[in-house]
Design an enzyme around this catalytic site. Structure first.
Site, PDB file in Angstrom:
ATOM      1  N   LYS A  42       0.831  -1.210   0.000  1.00  0.00           N
ATOM      2  CA  LYS A  42       0.000   0.000   0.000  1.00  0.00           C
ATOM      3  C   LYS A  42       0.870   1.266   0.000  1.00  0.00           C
ATOM      4  O   LYS A  42       2.080   1.210   0.154  1.00  0.00           O
ATOM      5  CB  LYS A  42      -0.926   0.000   1.222  1.00  0.00           C
ATOM      6  CG  LYS A  42      -1.888  -1.176   1.251  1.00  0.00           C
ATOM      7  CD  LYS A  42      -2.830  -1.143   0.075  1.00  0.00           C
ATOM      8  CE  LYS A  42      -3.957  -2.158   0.140  1.00  0.00           C
ATOM      9  NZ  LYS A  42      -3.542  -3.551   0.173  1.00  0.00           N
TER      10      LYS A  42
HETATM   11  C1  LIG Z   1      -9.727  -3.041  -1.870  1.00  0.00           C
HETATM   12  C2  LIG Z   1      -9.149  -3.760  -0.694  1.00  0.00           C
HETATM   13  N1  LIG Z   1      -9.947  -4.043   0.346  1.00  0.00           N
HETATM   14  C3  LIG Z   1      -9.484  -4.674   1.441  1.00  0.00           C
HETATM   15  C4  LIG Z   1      -8.180  -5.075   1.524  1.00  0.00           C
HETATM   16  C5  LIG Z   1      -7.734  -5.849   2.731  1.00  0.00           C
HETATM   17  O1  LIG Z   1      -6.698  -5.268   3.427  1.00  0.00           O
HETATM   18  P1  LIG Z   1      -5.728  -6.174   4.338  1.00  0.00           P
HETATM   19  O2  LIG Z   1      -4.849  -6.944   3.413  1.00  0.00           O
HETATM   20  O3  LIG Z   1      -4.977  -5.174   5.152  1.00  0.00           O
HETATM   21  O4  LIG Z   1      -6.592  -7.046   5.160  1.00  0.00           O
HETATM   22  C6  LIG Z   1      -7.309  -4.814   0.467  1.00  0.00           C
HETATM   23  C7  LIG Z   1      -5.909  -5.251   0.527  1.00  0.00           C
HETATM   24  O5  LIG Z   1      -5.232  -5.383  -0.452  1.00  0.00           O
HETATM   25  C8  LIG Z   1      -7.807  -4.139  -0.675  1.00  0.00           C
HETATM   26  O6  LIG Z   1      -7.021  -3.882  -1.726  1.00  0.00           O
END
Ligand SMILES: Cc1ncc(COP(=O)(O)O)c(C=O)c1O
Length: 350
Positions: free
Chosen positions: A164
């Site tokens: 990110k």
């Molecule tokens: C659009 C979106 N939603 C939710 C998430 C979930 O985040 P995490 O990997 O921190 O759980 C991501 C992670 O890549 C994402 O790109």
């Protein structure tokens, strides 16, 4: 980080609130609750929306699976509405058509860091008594109608996985303008403890979705240089835009006065009929790694198996899924490397 290590307070210490305060200030939010991942944040937002068995949650098929899975965690049904082929985000008209008397919430994703259509979606929520949850996991630094994503009042979820814009290792955050929502988030992430209760007294059913203090202090250090990171990513994207002029691919949608993207990935759309797998194979032969970003969620194996979803249900999303390709992208990508990527891509699509 060292200060946190030396303090001996590795969780529930001062680093968490310090990070939350700075994050809230950065995105212009009234409140911020740090959590252990973006997925955890989305799950908690389902609890905020009181989503449960029998309820429906409308969301985008063109996303990372977590934005749909959060409904499943609470026994609700994710209902996919099709997307706008230009923005890759939910098409508000398709969302409206998907609303039923069981609909409880909309999870709108800012995919690839491009802000979703907040005003029409908020209007739909108001008209039908629904909760809007914004999945801004890819969109830290983006803005909609001149206001940063995360500052519009409804809950917005951010993620800090290492790919990110900024990272805490694993981690996430939920912003909201509502004091009561914030209090609920803080309790739910901490095993349902109430502010007034002791360590072993749990006022509600909760989770361990806390962000630890080392991660939070890393987050604070990252936020201090966020503007530089975002500017570097925008420079890399601009260079791709220039280099790709004349190549037979559709570049990412440009910003307009209402939508300012935060660069998460650089995704191009190949011409209709192009063989994406063959193109990706030619690229990798030349040392250029790409990703078929993103598959449509309803066609993921577990979704097909559980709900019987099939091709043809969401034609716009499926068409985008078949034609989009993420190019190598990070904040330190050099011009020479980008020129090489584009030369190889030009030859592969040519
Ligand atoms: C659009 C979106 N939603 C939710 C998430 C979930 O985040 P995490 O990997 O921190 O759980 C991501 C992670 O890549 C994402 O790109």
């Amino acid at each position: 980080m060292l200060e946190t290590l030396r303090s001996g307070r590795l969780s529930l210490g001062p680093a968490g609130p310090r990070f939350e305060e700075l994050f809230a200030e950065t995105v212009g939010a009234r409140h911020c609750a740090a959590v252990s991942s973006g997925t955890a944040g989305l799950h908690l937002c389902m609890r905020l929306a009181d989503v449960g068995p029998g309820d429906e949650v409308i969301t985008s098929p063109y996303s990372f699976v977590a934005s749909a899975n959060c409904a499943l965690y609470e026994g609700a049904m994710p209902v996919f509405a099709d997307i706008d082929a230009r923005t890759f985000n939910l098409d508000p008209a398709a969302v409206e058509a998907a609303i039923t008397e069981r609909t409880k919430a909309i999870v709108a994703v800012d995919i690839f860091g491009y802000p979703c259509e907040l005003d029409p979606l908020l209007a739909l929520c108001k008209r039908h008594g629904l909760k809007l949850v914004e999945d801004a996991c890819q969109a830290l630094g983006a803005s909609y109608k001149g206001k940063p994503v995360g500052s519009h009042g409804h809950p917005a979820v951010f993620a800090f996985y290492p790919n990110k814009q900024m990272t805490t290792g694993e981690g996430g955050a939920v912003t909201t303008a509502s004091q009561s929502e914030h209090e609920l988030l803080v309790s739910l992430r901490n095993q349902g403890r109430l502010e007034t209760s002791s360590w072993l007294m749990h006022g509600r059913f909760g989770y361990n979705y806390r962000l630890d203090d080392l991660s939070a202090s890393l987050g604070t250090a990252q936020l201090e240089k966020l503007n530089r990171i975002l500017a570097a990513r925008a420079d890399v994207a601009r260079r791709y835009d220039d280099l790709l002029a004349g190549v037979d691919v559709e570049p990412p949608l440009a910003d307009d006065p209402d939508h300012v993207r935060s660069w998460f990935v650089y995704v191009v759309k190949l011409p209709r009929g192009a063989d994406r797998d063959a193109i990706a194979a030619r690229l990798i032969e030349q040392g250029v790694a790409t990703a078929p970003y993103l598959p449509s969620i309803h066609l993921q194996p577990y979704m097909r198996e559980r709900f019987g979803f099939r091709e043809g249900m969401l034609p716009v999303s499926e068409d985008c899924s078949a034609r989009t390709l993420a190019l190598p992208f990070h904040s330190r990508l050099e011009r020479d490397d980008q020129e090489y990527v584009v030369d190889v891509l030009r030859a592969a699509v040519g």
